[in-house]
Design an enzyme around this catalytic site. Structure first.
Site, short mmCIF file in Angstrom:
data_model
loop_
_atom_site.label_atom_id
_atom_site.label_comp_id
_atom_site.label_asym_id
_atom_site.label_seq_id
_atom_site.Cartn_x
_atom_site.Cartn_y
_atom_site.Cartn_z
N HIS A 65 -17.10 37.80 78.68
CA HIS A 65 -16.78 37.96 80.09
C HIS A 65 -18.09 37.98 80.87
O HIS A 65 -19.03 38.68 80.48
CB HIS A 65 -16.00 39.25 80.34
N GLU B 289 -7.59 33.61 90.35
CA GLU B 289 -8.73 33.90 89.48
C GLU B 289 -9.45 32.61 89.13
O GLU B 289 -8.93 31.51 89.35
CB GLU B 289 -8.27 34.64 88.21
N HIS C 130 -15.61 39.63 74.89
CA HIS C 130 -14.41 40.03 75.63
C HIS C 130 -13.11 39.61 74.97
O HIS C 130 -12.15 40.37 74.96
CB HIS C 130 -14.51 39.40 77.02
N ARG D 292 -15.14 30.50 82.67
CA ARG D 292 -15.87 31.69 82.22
C ARG D 292 -17.11 31.38 81.40
O ARG D 292 -18.14 32.04 81.55
CB ARG D 292 -14.94 32.54 81.34
N ARG E 283 -10.62 30.57 76.97
CA ARG E 283 -9.36 31.03 77.56
C ARG E 283 -9.43 31.03 79.08
O ARG E 283 -10.42 31.49 79.66
CB ARG E 283 -9.08 32.45 77.07
C1 LIG Z 1 -11.25 45.19 79.97
C2 LIG Z 1 -10.28 44.08 79.68
C3 LIG Z 1 -9.60 43.46 80.72
C4 LIG Z 1 -8.69 42.41 80.45
N1 LIG Z 1 -7.97 41.86 81.48
C5 LIG Z 1 -7.03 40.92 81.18
C6 LIG Z 1 -6.18 40.41 82.19
O1 LIG Z 1 -6.26 40.81 83.35
N2 LIG Z 1 -5.26 39.47 81.87
C7 LIG Z 1 -5.13 39.00 80.59
O2 LIG Z 1 -4.27 38.13 80.34
N3 LIG Z 1 -5.91 39.50 79.60
C8 LIG Z 1 -6.84 40.44 79.86
N4 LIG Z 1 -7.61 40.94 78.86
C9 LIG Z 1 -7.32 40.52 77.48
C10 LIG Z 1 -6.02 41.20 77.06
O3 LIG Z 1 -5.99 42.52 77.56
C11 LIG Z 1 -5.88 41.24 75.54
O4 LIG Z 1 -6.08 39.96 75.00
C12 LIG Z 1 -4.48 41.70 75.18
O5 LIG Z 1 -4.21 42.94 75.79
C13 LIG Z 1 -4.32 41.82 73.69
O6 LIG Z 1 -3.07 42.41 73.47
P1 LIG Z 1 -2.62 42.69 71.98
O7 LIG Z 1 -1.33 43.42 72.07
O8 LIG Z 1 -2.69 41.44 71.22
O9 LIG Z 1 -3.77 43.65 71.38
P2 LIG Z 1 -4.22 45.10 71.86
O10 LIG Z 1 -3.69 45.47 73.17
O11 LIG Z 1 -5.70 45.15 71.68
O12 LIG Z 1 -3.51 46.06 70.81
C14 LIG Z 1 -3.91 46.08 69.45
C15 LIG Z 1 -3.15 47.18 68.74
O13 LIG Z 1 -3.40 47.10 67.34
C16 LIG Z 1 -3.74 48.39 66.85
N5 LIG Z 1 -4.57 48.23 65.65
C17 LIG Z 1 -5.57 47.33 65.46
N6 LIG Z 1 -6.06 47.46 64.22
C18 LIG Z 1 -5.35 48.46 63.63
C19 LIG Z 1 -5.38 49.07 62.34
N7 LIG Z 1 -6.24 48.68 61.41
N8 LIG Z 1 -4.50 50.06 62.07
C20 LIG Z 1 -3.62 50.48 63.02
N9 LIG Z 1 -3.54 49.94 64.26
C21 LIG Z 1 -4.39 48.95 64.55
C22 LIG Z 1 -4.44 49.06 68.03
O14 LIG Z 1 -4.47 50.47 67.87
C23 LIG Z 1 -3.55 48.59 69.16
O15 LIG Z 1 -2.39 49.39 69.22
C24 LIG Z 1 -8.51 41.98 79.11
C25 LIG Z 1 -9.22 42.58 78.07
C26 LIG Z 1 -10.09 43.63 78.34
C27 LIG Z 1 -10.82 44.28 77.21
#
Ligand SMILES: Cc1cc2nc3c(=O)[nH]c(=O)nc-3n(C[C@H](O)[C@H](O)[C@H](O)COP(=O)(O)OP(=O)(O)OC[C@H]3O[C@@H](n4cnc5c(N)ncnc54)[C@H](O)[C@@H]3O)c2cc1C
Length: 525
Positions: free
Chosen positions: A237, A118, A342, A283, A377
């Site tokens: 992004h 990437e 993003h 990026r 990032r």
């Molecule tokens: C389309 C897309 C593609 C991506 N591709 C990549 C990739 O290929 N590789 C990579 O490293 N990163 C990628 N990223 C970034 C990466 O996916 C995220 O940074 C990562 O998944 C975040 O994980 P997390 O567990 O911290 O948060 P999330 O997966 O966003 O989970 C957050 C959780 O908190 C909960 N929550 C939030 N607020 C509340 C509330 N007030 N009450 C109850 N629940 C709540 C939500 O419901 C969810 O369960 C991508 C992001 C996107 C949007």
């Protein structure tokens, strides 16, 4: 508050069931963990949408040192080198954990892991699943594993609105369950609260994030007094598919990794004139170049015809489906693209073990700011950060003695409705706090955020969003330089020395009120 609305959580309480929350819960086992989330574990947050995969130096010709160098180069002088070393060193062990949990990474014919390349990575080092389905498959596997782990209690359908405090420490989370007149307020009480609440993308009018990623975790932490680091660093992004959808579907970076090129409506490639790495530049560089082309009246397309062509449906099924549903065949037609909010590099300031500035409170995943990403990032480093810090938070909590909570001083919030982010808020963020910023625009955004806050009438969910937005704006105003994702047209150069921007909500309020600037150094952990 009625005692039947209080749920005592032995062990740790995790808010969020994306990759960060679920992985932390699994690493805590058999230490008990209660995981609460709005939506169904495995299907919520950005995690399930991740397309590219996870970065780790696993190839014989690669090394954690090379991965660390690439991370630091992308971070524009703002990464913490000790954190970068720790994360890139631990990467292979965390990928092994995921394989142990059943993650079905793509493999070559000889059985070894297939590694993708990437942008801004000097080697092929991205583990992926069925091409672009890494997030969905890993989230599914972790959720299934969590359901089958006796020490983990999963509570879905709860919308958290406020942190509970007791005797100077964080002591739980107030959450709403149910909708409208049937909704009730519940207090989950725990001596160890972990936020894994994801990002802030949906505070912007154009985003790739699910609409639940609206900075409420960041806002709740800030409203409770937590220090927030580098909130101004918001990554756009470069290639969201521009077909007028909210959220915008993503065309993964891996497409450019496989040779797809950016062109305008005349077929002109513009990236070679912008950066020596052309489409594989960092990026922020690619996103700003596209933004400028669009501002000058051009349309921008990702041309995958030659590089991917007929392999598209098998190689990138998620992107293919998004294109086809918008009437575009990406194997035969250029795909219209535009930058979209993003990823948030800033967040709840944490130390090397994911501890925040508040006693009893940890943060992991996108809602945290660990010092790994700096101002920009590197692709596929965010899921990696969630894994490495998830394991460290779990070790830290298992190794500490939890104090007894008394429950005497927990005033519940007066209101507990929740609302989507107001359109006016999303528009001011997109207009004034996106790829190019200046003082006038940031002041306009701060004034609009304050107006939305006044109209919120004390509703905590809205106040969480305005707190997160205010921190982004105040930090953007305070950083009078351009660095990584933060580009100020009125201060286009980078300062010689990077100073981390660590603000409390009170600091941001002072900036909004008097528009004075606050900079403070934070000691690297
Ligand atoms: C389309 C897309 C593609 C991506 N591709 C990549 C990739 O290929 N590789 C990579 O490293 N990163 C990628 N990223 C970034 C990466 O996916 C995220 O940074 C990562 O998944 C975040 O994980 P997390 O567990 O911290 O948060 P999330 O997966 O966003 O989970 C957050 C959780 O908190 C909960 N929550 C939030 N607020 C509340 C509330 N007030 N009450 C109850 N629940 C709540 C939500 O419901 C969810 O369960 C991508 C992001 C996107 C949007």
């Amino acid at each position: 508050m009625r005692t039947d609305n209080i749920i005592e959580c032995p062990g740790a309480l995790i808010l969020g069931a994306g990759l960060a929350g679920l992985f932390t819960a699994l690493k805590l086992a058999p230490y008990p963990a209660t995981v609460i989330a709005g939506a169904r574990p495995g299907h919520s947050g950005s995690s399930a949408w991740a397309q590219g995969g996870i970065a780790a130096a696993l190839d014989e010709g690669d090394s954690w040192q090379a991965h660390a160098r690439d991370t630091i180069a992308a971070g524009a002088g703002a990464c913490d080198p000790a954190i970068v070393e720790m994360v890139t060193r631990d990467a292979s062990a965390r990928i092994a954990d995921l394989i142990g949990f059943g993650a079905p990474f793509d493999r070559k014919l000889d059985g070894s892991l297939a590694l993708g390349r990437e942008a801004a990575h000097s080697a092929a080092r991205i583990v992926h699943v069925t091409g672009d389905r890494a997030g969905a498959e890993i989230s599914r596997v972790l959720a299934e594993r969590a359901v089958g782990t006796p020490s983990i209690t999963l509570c879905e359908g709860f919308h958290a609105i406020e942190l509970a405090r007791e005797e100077g420490r964080v002591a739980g989370v107030f959450a709403r369950h149910g909708k409208g007149a049937d909704s009730r307020l519940v207090l989950f009480r725990s001596a160890a609260v972990i936020f894994a609440t994801g990002g802030i993308g949906a505070l912007y009018a154009v985003t790739t994030n699910p609409l639940e990623s609206r900075g409420e975790g960041l806002g709740m932490a800030a409203r409770a007094g937590a220090a927030i680091a580098d909130a101004e660093f918001v990554q756009f992004h470069p290639t969201a598919i521009a077909v007028g959808r909210d959220p915008a579907p993503l065309a993964t970076e891996a497409l450019r990794g496989e040779g797809a090129v950016l062109i305008d409506e005349t077929g002109r490639r513009f990236m070679p004139a912008v950066h020596p790495d052309a489409e594989l530049a960092p990026r922020d560089v690619v996103a700003r170049a596209i933004h400028r082309e669009i501002r000058e009246g051009h349309r921008v397309f990702l041309d995958c015809r030659e590089a991917i062509g007929a392999r598209f449906p098998q190689r990138f099924p998620t992107v293919y489906a998004a294109c086809v549903s918008a009437g575009i065949d990406p194997a035969a037609q250029p795909v219209p693209v535009a930058p979209a909010a993003h990823y948030h590099m800033g967040g709840i300031a944490t130390d090397v073990n994911g501890r925040s500035s508040l006693e009893g409170f940890w943060a992991v995943g996108e809602c945290a700011s660990t010092g790994l990403h700096g101002a920009n990032r590197l692709a596929s480093n965010s899921l990696l950060e969630a894994l490495v810090f998830g394991a460290r938070v779990a070790d830290d909590i298992r190794g500490s003695v939890a104090p007894r909570l008394h429950g005497s001083t927990l005033p519940p919030p007066r209101h507990f409705a929740s609302a989507p982010p107001p359109t006016i808020l999303r528009h001011t963020m997109a207009l004034n706090l996106s790829l190019e910023r200046n003082e006038g625009g940031i002041r306009t955004a701060l004034a609009t955020i304050s107006a939305v806050e006044r109209a919120a009438n004390g509703e905590p969910s809205l106040l969480n969003m305005t707190a997160a937005a205010k921190l982004v704006a105040a930090a953007a105003l305070a950083r009078r330089e351009s660095r990584g994702a933060h580009f100020r047209t009125d201060y286009p150069q980078a300062d010689k020395v990077f100073i981390r921007n660590v603000l409390t909500l009170a600091d941001a309020e002072r900036i909004a009120a008097s528009l004075e600037t606050v900079h403070s150094r934070v000691a690297r952990q």
